[in-house]
Design an enzyme around this catalytic site. Structure first.
Site, PDB file in Angstrom:
ATOM      1  N   HIS A 114       2.054   8.411   4.895  1.00  0.00           N
ATOM      2  CA  HIS A 114       2.023   8.835   3.502  1.00  0.00           C
ATOM      3  C   HIS A 114       1.500   7.705   2.629  1.00  0.00           C
ATOM      4  O   HIS A 114       1.655   6.532   2.940  1.00  0.00           O
ATOM      5  CB  HIS A 114       3.395   9.303   3.017  1.00  0.00           C
ATOM      6  N   HIS A 116       1.573   6.058  -1.136  1.00  0.00           N
ATOM      7  CA  HIS A 116       2.297   5.955  -2.402  1.00  0.00           C
ATOM      8  C   HIS A 116       1.260   5.731  -3.500  1.00  0.00           C
ATOM      9  O   HIS A 116       0.439   4.814  -3.397  1.00  0.00           O
ATOM     10  CB  HIS A 116       3.242   4.747  -2.409  1.00  0.00           C
TER      11      HIS A 116
END
Length: 128
Positions: A114, A116
Site C-alpha cells: 500500500h 501512503h
C-alpha cells in the site's frame, strides 16, 4: 526483538489482511477513489491532515515492495499514478509525500502493499 516486530514477521505471508476485508466492503472505510484496479481510503490513524492509503484490489503475492516481481510493474506504477490523481482531488497543490513502508524494520504493519499519501501540512526531513 519487540513484540510489534515479532508480530510483523509472522504476517509476512500472503494470508488475508484487513485490507482484503476493506476491499470486500466487510469493514467500513472512507473511500476517496476506486476503480477496477485500486482502492484509496482515509487512514484510520492519520499522520497528517490528509492521509490516504492506496491499495491494489488484487494482491497477487505483492505483500510488500521487497516481494515485487516483473509482473507487478504495471500495478506499482499505477499505484503512484493514482496517488497523483488523489492528491489533486484532495487539493494538495502545494505538495505531498508518498510512502511505502516495507517489512518489519520499515514499519510495515499490513502485508498487502500500500501507498501512503500524506499532505495538508509541511513535511519534515529526514522523516525518521
Amino acid at each position: 526483538m519487540s513484540s510489534e516486530k515479532e508480530a510483523a514477521l509472522r504476517r509476512l505471508d500472503d494470508s488475508p489482511t484487513i485490507f482484503d476485508k476493506i476491499i470486500k466492503k466487510e469493514i467500513p472505510s472512507t473511500v476517496v477513489y476506486e476503480d477496477e484496479k485500486v482502492l484509496a481510503f482515509r487512514d484510520i490513524n492519520p499522520q497528517a491532515p490528509t492521509h490516504i492509503l492506496i491499495i491494489p484490489k488484487v494482491k497477487d503475492g505483492l505483500t510488500g515492495l521487497a516481494k515485487a516481481e516483473e509482473r507487478h510493474i504495471e500495478i506499482l506504477g499505477y499505484l503512484l499514478y493514482v496517488a497523483k490523481v488523489v492528491a489533486k482531488q484532495e487539493g494538495l497543490e502545494d505538495g505531498y509525500r508518498v510512502v511505502i513502508n516495507d517489512g518489519p524494520s520499515g514499519c510495515q504493519s499490513v502485508y498487502h502493499i500500500h501507498v501512503h499519501l500524506l499532505g495538508g501540512r509541511q513535511m519534515n526531513w529526514p522523516p525518521g
